[in-house]
Write a protein that holds these residues in place. Structure first.
Motif, mmCIF file in Angstrom:
data_model
loop_
_atom_site.group_PDB
_atom_site.id
_atom_site.type_symbol
_atom_site.label_atom_id
_atom_site.label_comp_id
_atom_site.label_asym_id
_atom_site.label_seq_id
_atom_site.Cartn_x
_atom_site.Cartn_y
_atom_site.Cartn_z
ATOM 1 N N ALA A 146 3.997 132.140 -7.057
ATOM 2 C CA ALA A 146 4.269 131.085 -7.987
ATOM 3 C C ALA A 146 3.672 130.005 -7.795
ATOM 4 O O ALA A 146 3.147 129.041 -8.473
ATOM 5 N N PHE A 147 3.386 129.714 -6.344
ATOM 6 C CA PHE A 147 2.639 128.402 -5.839
ATOM 7 C C PHE A 147 1.246 128.287 -6.519
ATOM 8 O O PHE A 147 0.980 127.482 -6.867
ATOM 9 N N LEU A 148 0.456 129.252 -6.274
ATOM 10 C CA LEU A 148 -0.799 129.489 -6.715
ATOM 11 C C LEU A 148 -1.056 129.337 -8.172
ATOM 12 O O LEU A 148 -1.630 128.772 -8.786
ATOM 13 N N SER A 149 0.114 130.128 -8.982
ATOM 14 C CA SER A 149 0.156 129.835 -10.387
ATOM 15 C C SER A 149 0.319 128.487 -11.031
ATOM 16 O O SER A 149 -0.372 127.936 -11.807
ATOM 17 N N VAL A 150 1.152 127.776 -10.158
ATOM 18 C CA VAL A 150 1.600 126.272 -10.554
ATOM 19 C C VAL A 150 0.207 125.381 -10.503
ATOM 20 O O VAL A 150 -0.316 124.835 -11.113
ATOM 21 N N TRP A 151 -0.408 125.639 -9.045
ATOM 22 C CA TRP A 151 -1.710 124.731 -9.030
ATOM 23 C C TRP A 151 -2.994 125.251 -9.726
ATOM 24 O O TRP A 151 -3.853 124.485 -10.052
ATOM 25 N N VAL A 152 -3.208 126.556 -9.863
ATOM 26 C CA VAL A 152 -4.019 126.874 -10.642
ATOM 27 C C VAL A 152 -3.868 126.388 -12.007
ATOM 28 O O VAL A 152 -4.893 125.917 -12.925
ATOM 29 N N SER A 153 -2.758 126.227 -12.885
ATOM 30 C CA SER A 153 -2.534 125.767 -14.016
ATOM 31 C C SER A 153 -2.772 124.125 -13.944
ATOM 32 O O SER A 153 -2.997 123.533 -15.023
ATOM 33 N N PHE A 154 -2.408 123.546 -12.843
ATOM 34 C CA PHE A 154 -2.569 122.165 -12.810
ATOM 35 C C PHE A 154 -3.793 121.605 -12.810
ATOM 36 O O PHE A 154 -4.285 120.557 -13.555
ATOM 37 N N ILE A 155 -4.983 122.502 -12.454
ATOM 38 C CA ILE A 155 -6.165 121.948 -12.571
ATOM 39 C C ILE A 155 -6.914 121.676 -14.106
ATOM 40 O O ILE A 155 -7.290 120.574 -14.099
ATOM 41 N N PRO A 156 -6.883 122.515 -15.032
ATOM 42 C CA PRO A 156 -7.195 122.084 -16.618
ATOM 43 C C PRO A 156 -6.283 120.932 -17.021
ATOM 44 O O PRO A 156 -6.586 120.099 -17.746
ATOM 45 N N ALA A 157 -4.884 121.088 -16.567
ATOM 46 C CA ALA A 157 -3.909 120.046 -17.128
ATOM 47 C C ALA A 157 -4.416 118.630 -16.531
ATOM 48 O O ALA A 157 -4.315 117.575 -17.116
ATOM 49 N N TYR A 158 -4.813 118.720 -15.168
ATOM 50 C CA TYR A 158 -4.954 117.298 -14.468
ATOM 51 C C TYR A 158 -6.264 116.646 -15.134
ATOM 52 O O TYR A 158 -6.523 115.497 -15.475
ATOM 53 N N LEU A 159 -7.380 117.551 -15.425
ATOM 54 C CA LEU A 159 -8.603 117.108 -15.804
ATOM 55 C C LEU A 159 -8.341 116.560 -17.392
ATOM 56 O O LEU A 159 -9.278 115.843 -17.506
ATOM 57 N N SER A 160 -7.479 117.250 -18.061
ATOM 58 C CA SER A 160 -7.492 116.661 -19.594
ATOM 59 C C SER A 160 -6.235 115.643 -19.697
ATOM 60 O O SER A 160 -6.297 114.894 -20.629
ATOM 61 N N ALA A 161 -5.451 115.466 -18.641
ATOM 62 C CA ALA A 161 -4.638 114.222 -18.768
ATOM 63 C C ALA A 161 -5.420 112.870 -18.430
ATOM 64 O O ALA A 161 -6.385 112.783 -18.045
ATOM 65 N N HIS A 162 -4.801 111.855 -19.035
ATOM 66 C CA HIS A 162 -5.415 110.477 -18.825
ATOM 67 C C HIS A 162 -4.230 109.565 -18.572
ATOM 68 O O HIS A 162 -3.135 109.664 -18.759
ATOM 69 N N GLY A 163 -4.479 108.529 -17.883
ATOM 70 C CA GLY A 163 -3.643 107.430 -17.429
ATOM 71 C C GLY A 163 -2.432 107.794 -16.899
ATOM 72 O O GLY A 163 -2.440 108.551 -15.854
ATOM 73 N N LYS A 164 -1.001 107.510 -17.125
ATOM 74 C CA LYS A 164 0.240 107.844 -16.505
ATOM 75 C C LYS A 164 0.295 109.165 -16.428
ATOM 76 O O LYS A 164 1.170 109.781 -15.391
ATOM 77 N N TYR A 165 -0.317 109.927 -17.467
ATOM 78 C CA TYR A 165 -0.036 111.309 -17.437
ATOM 79 C C TYR A 165 -0.776 111.957 -16.334
ATOM 80 O O TYR A 165 -0.331 113.363 -15.875
ATOM 81 N N THR A 166 -1.434 111.566 -15.821
ATOM 82 C CA THR A 166 -2.482 112.291 -14.668
ATOM 83 C C THR A 166 -1.608 112.234 -13.712
ATOM 84 O O THR A 166 -1.362 113.417 -12.981
ATOM 85 N N GLU A 167 -0.779 111.197 -13.280
ATOM 86 C CA GLU A 167 -0.044 111.117 -12.146
ATOM 87 C C GLU A 167 1.064 111.953 -12.521
ATOM 88 O O GLU A 167 1.791 112.850 -11.384
ATOM 89 N N ALA A 168 1.681 111.849 -13.712
ATOM 90 C CA ALA A 168 2.985 112.761 -14.219
ATOM 91 C C ALA A 168 2.544 114.484 -13.814
ATOM 92 O O ALA A 168 3.559 115.091 -13.288
#
Length: 804
Positions: free
Chosen positions: A741-763
């Protein structure tokens, strides 16, 4: 006998003009006034000769040469009379004045005009003896230019006579309005040699033009055919701006042209009053006085009668009028002749006469010290040369009835002061001139042109200022873009680009806002940009804050439960001390998510990623240590195994310390070499200032995150292979699920983090922290809590060693 020359302008050769006759009467009145005043030239009698040129240049020349000769026909360079010719007053129009000024200048005879205004006459080298009691057209042109621009008329038509007065005057106006940014829609000429003055062509141009304001340099008689044609074609929607030549003329005061000239505004000579002049005018009689031929014309024109002893001088009539008796009273009527309420040219000729008299008095008394003969006496007033009087006229100063002092500058011009006049429609259908302001070139800056706009009648139904523009003004938020092949006043309005404003009407360029400002919706002013960051007041920030705080308490509650049941078999079998340390780390993981909420201060940016990396490293290290201990503990149970010494508590703590120290070194290098900092991002959204933490070194950030992934992956692999070890409650199973579960969350985090901008990056990062932390709690501790609280029967040594 001194001779003063006066010329009277008439509308047509046989048409009588009472305004001009009033000017002749002013000269006669001034001469009589001077002769009766014992303090002015005592024992000296002024005389005059009057010539009516009927607006014919040859007669102007003929009359001047007769005055210079003193005989019935001109003889150049010869004077028949003994009387001294002091000066010549006139002519009325500029073109004859130029011609006569050339002749009189050669002989240095003073010439004082009461109406010639062309700027050419200001040339002292060409016209050394010319003076005038009216301002030069150079001043009038500036005044008209300022008047037009004051009311926002930037698209105007020009109409002028084809003589020196009209063409030079209109060219000066054209220069003024173009210099000020206005444009000329058309420029037409009133051809004086044509009977209709080129009226049909001119009116056609006026009718087809989009310009509603027309500046006219003309004389009344020459403008009349133009107005006649406009009247015939029903053109009433034009705003006429008049020069002094016709703006104050009474010729257009009757009701015939009221629809056209009502609302007209223009400059007129400054008006003055002559005490006792009205009484003098009303005492005139057709059978007495030196102006009898003109008085008879006045009588016939005023009383609509005819003297039977002669043919009607004003032209034949189809039906004979009544007989003039001479007993009619001028006091019983009010017309242009005896109207002295606003004297302009009449006052100027009165003033010109007094100027000559004052110069003669100064010459007689040697007031200025000029031309004293060797025995220290003054010149003989009866015998002097023209150039000698000329010196006195240059220095003359007289006080007018208005309290203003009149004097000549080095060019023979007086200070330029005009009245701004407006034609108002009277209830009887006629129009009258009303003074609504003034133009004074000698006034202080900002007070040269003063107008009472509330007193102006615009001649329109709504009484609003007429609009005369080629293109409608560009409001704030737009800029003017020129149209190809069109004058500068014809343009289109283009909205300002993003990030730029124009805060004035008709702006040529837009200007950029500063980096921390952004245009309002109308792009008319810069306003402060909104600052965006993940704040506690933001709904998203508030939700994440609440979740983080509540989540922080969950590991604490579980720890409290574990302390309560620390002596039970399940707690002893699953490494109680590491479980407690892991719960503390998970509580810190939830807590560090709050560092990503709120204003990104420098200290917060500096520490939050390092704190996140270190706390999670400690957490994953604990899990990895627990996993390895499970495997080592199973292998150590075999007979003769040497691994028993590696299952001690100190070994697990040492392993955790080594893993933690590696992450600590990574974070230390990151903070020392390229630490995170507060950044104002204005590129992402130009209308916002996004305050965020720049990670400084992306490589360092991904190295910290990658190291966490490495530890989690190793832990997952070890736990996966240890999941089938014997025991009813093998913790490796739960570690496997938790790491998955931990790895699934952080692997999914990578594309979401790169595509987010502004306050949504921190979110996104907060969400990953909370989700992964909850995954660890859910997979590793909830099953234990369930057994401790709801299945105590399973919390026994027998159950733990029982095979599933």
């Amino acid at each position: 006998m001194h001779s003063l020359r006066k010329e009277t302008r008439t509308l047509q050769d046989l048409e009588f003009h009472s305004e001009n006759f009033q000017q002749l009467q002013a000269l006669i009145f001034a001469v009589e006034e001077i002769n009766k005043n014992p303090s002015i030239l005592p024992n000296i009698t002024l005389g005059f000769q009057v010539f009516d040129s009927c607006n014919v240049l040859q007669k102007d020349l003929e009359g001047t040469l007769q005055a210079l000769t003193g005989y019935s026909w001109p003889i150049p360079n010869y004077r028949c009379l003994d009387s001294t010719l002091a000066a010549v007053i006139g002519p009325y129009v500029s073109t004859p004045s130029i011609m006569l000024a050339h002749i009189l200048g050669l002989l240095r005879y003073p010439q004082v005009s009461h109406s010639s205004t062309t700027s050419l006459l200001s040339n002292r080298k060409t016209f050394p003896s010319f003076f005038r009691t009216v301002p030069s057209d150079a001043f009038q042109s500036k005044g008209i230019g300022k008047l037009v621009l004051l009311f926002g008329w930037t698209w105007v038509g020009l109409l002028a006579l084809d003589n020196d007065y009209g063409q030079i005057g209109i060219q000066l106006v054209k220069q003024e309005i173009i210099k000020a940014g206005a444009c000329v829609a058309f420029s037409e000429t009133i051809i004086m040699s044509q009977p209709d003055r080129n009226a049909k062509h001119i009116v056609k141009v006026i009718k087809e033009s989009t310009a509603t304001t027309i500046i006219i340099f003309s004389l009344p008689a020459d403008l009349a055919p133009i107005l006649e044609e406009m009247l015939r074609q029903n053109i009433y929607n034009k705003m006429l701006v008049g020069c002094h030549g016709w703006s104050a003329s009474s010729l257009f005061s009757d009701g015939k042209y009221s629809k056209i000239v009502s609302g007209t505004i223009g400059l007129a000579f400054s008006s003055g009053t002559i005490p006792g002049f009205r009484e003098f005018l009303n005492k005139a009689h057709p059978f007495r006085g030196i102006a009898k031929p003109w008085l008879k014309l006045l009588w016939e024109d005023t009383f609509s009668c005819q003297f039977l002893d002669k043919t009607n001088s004003t032209g034949p009539k189809e039906v004979p009028t009544k007989e003039c008796t001479g007993e009619e009273s001028l006091e019983s009527i009010n017309n242009n002749y005896n109207d002295v309420s606003s004297l302009r040219r009449t006052y100027n000729i009165y003033t010109a006469t007094h100027i000559v008299a004052k110069a003669l008095e100064d010459l007689k008394n040697c007031n200025n010290g000029y031309d004293m003969i060797p025995d220290k006496t003054c010149l003989d007033i009866l015998h002097f040369q023209p150039w000698q009087l000329l010196k006195y006229i240059k220095k003359v100063r007289i006080m007018l009835n208005s309290g203003r002092e009149l004097f000549f500058d080095k060019n023979g011009d007086i200070p330029a002061i005009y009245d701004v006049v407006n034609r108002k429609l009277s209830p009887d259908g006629t129009t009258k001139q009303v003074k609504v302001g003034s133009y004074d070139s000698t006034a202080f800056f900002g007070q040269v042109l003063t107008i009472n706009t509330s007193a102006i009648s615009w001649g329109t139904e709504d009484q609003q200022i007429p609009v005369s523009v080629c293109s409608q003004s560009c409001p704030p938020g737009f800029r003017k873009a020129p149209l190809s092949g069109k004058p500068a006043c014809c343009f289109q309005c283009i909205p300002c680009p993003h990030g730029e404003i124009s805060n004035t009407t008709d702006s040529v360029d837009c200007m950029k806002c500063s980096w921390d400002e952004w245009p309002n919706l109308r792009k008319s002013k810069c306003i402060e940009k909104n600052i965006e960051y993940l704040s506690y007041d933001d709904p998203l920030g508030a939700a994440l804050t609440t979740t983080g705080i509540v989540s922080t308490l969950v590991p604490v509650l579980i720890l409290r439960l574990f302390i309560t049941y620390k002596e039970t078999p399940i707690m002893k079998a699953n490494n109680y001390s590491l479980s407690c340390l892991l719960l503390v780390c998970l509580s810190l993981c939830f807590l560090c998510s709050l560092a990503f909420i709120g204003y990104p201060q420098h200290e917060k940016c500096l520490l939050r990623q390092a704190a996140f990396g270190l706390v999670f490293t400690l957490c994953i290290s604990c899990i990895l240590a627990k996993t390895i201990l499970v495997v080592l503990a199973f292998m150590a149970t075999k007979p003769g195994s040497k691994l028993r010494k590696w299952t001690s508590r100190s070994v697990s703590y040492m392993f955790i310390s080594i893993c933690f120290f590696v992450q600590f070194l990574l974070c230390l290098v990151w903070l020392l070499r390229a630490h995170p900092f507060t950044e104002y991002n204005i590129q992402l959204r130009p209308d916002l200032i996004i305050v965020e933490c720049n990670n400084g070194s992306p490589t360092a950030f991904w190295s910290v995150l990658g190291y966490l992934g490495l530890l989690a992956t190793i832990s997952f692999i070890v736990a996966f292979f240890a999941r089938r070890l014997p025991g009813n409650f093998n913790e490796a199973k739960f570690i496997t699920f938790s790491m998955l579960a931990f790895l699934s969350v952080w692997v999914s985090f990578i594309p979401a983090y790169l595509s987010a901008h502004g306050k949504y990056t921190e979110a996104m990062e907060i969400f990953a922290i909370l989700s992964s932390s909850w995954a660890l709690i859910g997979c590793m501790f909830i099953p234990k809590c369930y057994i401790l609280l709801f299945r105590p029967n399973m919390n026994s040594k027998i159950q733990l060693i029982k095979r599933p």
